[in-house]
Scaffold this motif. Structure first.
Motif, mmCIF file in Angstrom:
data_model
loop_
_atom_site.group_PDB
_atom_site.id
_atom_site.type_symbol
_atom_site.label_atom_id
_atom_site.label_comp_id
_atom_site.label_asym_id
_atom_site.label_seq_id
_atom_site.Cartn_x
_atom_site.Cartn_y
_atom_site.Cartn_z
ATOM 1 N N UNK A 46 0.833 -1.203 0.000
ATOM 2 C CA UNK A 46 0.000 0.000 0.000
ATOM 3 C C UNK A 46 0.870 1.256 0.000
ATOM 4 N N UNK A 47 1.875 1.284 0.861
ATOM 5 C CA UNK A 47 2.768 2.447 0.903
ATOM 6 C C UNK A 47 3.434 2.687 -0.434
ATOM 7 N N UNK A 48 3.903 1.619 -1.066
ATOM 8 C CA UNK A 48 4.553 1.745 -2.365
ATOM 9 C C UNK A 48 3.605 2.181 -3.464
ATOM 10 N N UNK A 49 2.318 1.874 -3.317
ATOM 11 C CA UNK A 49 1.315 2.241 -4.312
ATOM 12 C C UNK A 49 0.666 3.588 -4.008
ATOM 13 N N UNK A 50 1.089 4.249 -2.926
ATOM 14 C CA UNK A 50 0.522 5.550 -2.576
ATOM 15 C C UNK A 50 -0.809 5.472 -1.864
ATOM 16 N N UNK A 51 -1.132 4.308 -1.303
ATOM 17 C CA UNK A 51 -2.387 4.127 -0.571
ATOM 18 C C UNK A 51 -2.097 4.363 0.905
ATOM 19 N N UNK A 52 -2.681 5.389 1.523
ATOM 20 C CA UNK A 52 -2.315 5.729 2.895
ATOM 21 C C UNK A 52 -2.795 4.745 3.958
ATOM 22 N N UNK A 53 -3.921 4.057 3.721
ATOM 23 C CA UNK A 53 -4.455 3.143 4.728
ATOM 24 C C UNK A 53 -5.472 2.206 4.079
ATOM 25 N N UNK A 54 -5.762 1.117 4.785
ATOM 26 C CA UNK A 54 -6.732 0.132 4.305
ATOM 27 C C UNK A 54 -7.286 -0.606 5.517
ATOM 28 N N UNK A 55 -8.369 -1.338 5.309
ATOM 29 C CA UNK A 55 -8.972 -2.141 6.371
ATOM 30 C C UNK A 55 -8.693 -3.621 6.125
ATOM 31 N N UNK A 56 -8.448 -4.361 7.223
ATOM 32 C CA UNK A 56 -8.249 -5.802 7.144
ATOM 33 C C UNK A 56 -8.908 -6.464 8.348
ATOM 34 N N UNK A 57 -9.379 -7.680 8.152
ATOM 35 C CA UNK A 57 -9.977 -8.439 9.259
ATOM 36 C C UNK A 57 -8.912 -9.151 10.083
ATOM 37 N N UNK A 58 -7.707 -9.249 9.566
ATOM 38 C CA UNK A 58 -6.632 -9.954 10.273
ATOM 39 C C UNK A 58 -6.287 -9.223 11.567
ATOM 40 N N UNK A 59 -6.299 -9.947 12.660
ATOM 41 C CA UNK A 59 -5.942 -9.372 13.958
ATOM 42 C C UNK A 59 -7.116 -8.932 14.803
ATOM 43 N N UNK A 60 -8.320 -8.921 14.256
ATOM 44 C CA UNK A 60 -9.497 -8.523 15.035
ATOM 45 C C UNK A 60 -9.656 -9.486 16.210
ATOM 46 N N UNK A 61 -9.884 -8.948 17.395
ATOM 47 C CA UNK A 61 -10.087 -9.765 18.577
ATOM 48 C C UNK A 61 -8.798 -10.250 19.229
ATOM 49 N N UNK A 62 -7.643 -9.732 18.790
ATOM 50 C CA UNK A 62 -6.352 -10.111 19.372
ATOM 51 C C UNK A 62 -5.666 -8.868 19.941
ATOM 52 N N UNK A 63 -4.513 -9.074 20.560
ATOM 53 C CA UNK A 63 -3.736 -7.948 21.085
ATOM 54 C C UNK A 63 -3.339 -6.970 19.986
ATOM 55 N N UNK A 64 -3.190 -7.456 18.777
ATOM 56 C CA UNK A 64 -2.818 -6.599 17.647
ATOM 57 C C UNK A 64 -3.858 -5.515 17.410
ATOM 58 N N UNK A 65 -5.115 -5.777 17.754
ATOM 59 C CA UNK A 65 -6.204 -4.834 17.509
ATOM 60 C C UNK A 65 -6.253 -3.690 18.509
ATOM 61 N N UNK A 66 -5.541 -3.817 19.622
ATOM 62 C CA UNK A 66 -5.599 -2.780 20.665
ATOM 63 C C UNK A 66 -5.096 -1.445 20.144
ATOM 64 N N UNK A 73 -17.979 -3.612 8.162
ATOM 65 C CA UNK A 73 -18.448 -3.639 6.781
ATOM 66 C C UNK A 73 -19.209 -4.938 6.580
ATOM 67 N N UNK A 74 -20.438 -4.839 6.130
ATOM 68 C CA UNK A 74 -21.268 -6.020 5.859
ATOM 69 C C UNK A 74 -21.295 -6.996 7.031
ATOM 70 N N UNK A 75 -21.374 -6.465 8.249
ATOM 71 C CA UNK A 75 -21.494 -7.299 9.436
ATOM 72 C C UNK A 75 -20.190 -7.887 9.951
ATOM 73 N N UNK A 76 -19.066 -7.512 9.363
ATOM 74 C CA UNK A 76 -17.769 -8.038 9.798
ATOM 75 C C UNK A 76 -16.879 -6.877 10.247
ATOM 76 N N UNK A 77 -16.124 -7.107 11.322
ATOM 77 C CA UNK A 77 -15.254 -6.067 11.867
ATOM 78 C C UNK A 77 -13.882 -6.104 11.206
ATOM 79 N N UNK A 78 -13.362 -4.907 10.935
ATOM 80 C CA UNK A 78 -12.054 -4.749 10.303
ATOM 81 C C UNK A 78 -11.225 -3.738 11.087
#
Length: 168
Positions: A46-66, A73-78
């Motif tokens: 994303x950084x290399x493509x000039x995209x400043x941020x994005x959403x991902x479901x990876x890490x939801x509900x873990x320490x990484x999400x703190x 989106x569509x009933x799922x947390x990102x």
């Protein structure tokens, strides 16, 4: 708190068994943000493509999400993740030409192309530097537009972290 020392910040998916890293982390000199490997790859892309941020479901509900922004989106947390752009990117290629076109071998293709794109200044160390036109355009993994410097590396020692052997 460390007097007269600046705390270094690092983003990593795996830190290995590096004694210097261990000492710096335990002494408080180094702050580490652990990121799932796929998320790290996407942050670099994303950084290399000039995209400043994005959403991902990876890490939801873990320490990484703190401490991260959550959005549904569509009933799922990102989680909101920010693209990574470094002042410098240091990559290692198998072959390069003087224009900075790079070819990687094997697993070096996983992160090196993404890191090269995400650097404001990319420096590539190559095992072999060939003349312009010798690289097949279909085999180039990083085009020279992303590379500002190419250096010829010498005397490579190819070690493994820990050798394990099964008894016969």
């Amino acid at each position: 708190m460390l007097a007269n020392k600046q705390i270094k910040k690092m983003v990593a998916s795996y830190v290995g068994e590096n004694k210097t890293f261990e000492q710096q982390f335990l002494s408080g000199e180094l702050e580490v943000e652990l990121v799932p490997q796929g998320t790290l790859a996407e942050r670099l892309r994303a950084g290399g493509a000039g995209i400043p941020a994005f959403y991902t479901a990876t890490g939801v509900g873990t320490l990484i999400a703190e401490g991260k922004e959550h959005r549904e989106f569509n009933g799922r947390t990102y989680l909101l993740e920010h693209g990574i752009v470094g002042d410098f990117a240091l990559v290692k290629a198998w072959k390069a030409d003087p224009l900075g076109n790079l070819v990687y071998r094997k697993t070096a293709r996983n992160f090196n192309p993404l890191a090269a794109m995400a650097g404001k200044i990319t420096i590539a160390e190559a095992e072999e530097i060939v003349d312009i036109g010798e690289l097949d355009p279909d085999e180039i993994h990083t085009p020279g537009i992303y590379v500002q410097r190419v250096i010829h590396g010498l005397h490579y020692e190819k070690r493994i972290e820990r050798r394990t052997v099964l008894k016969a």
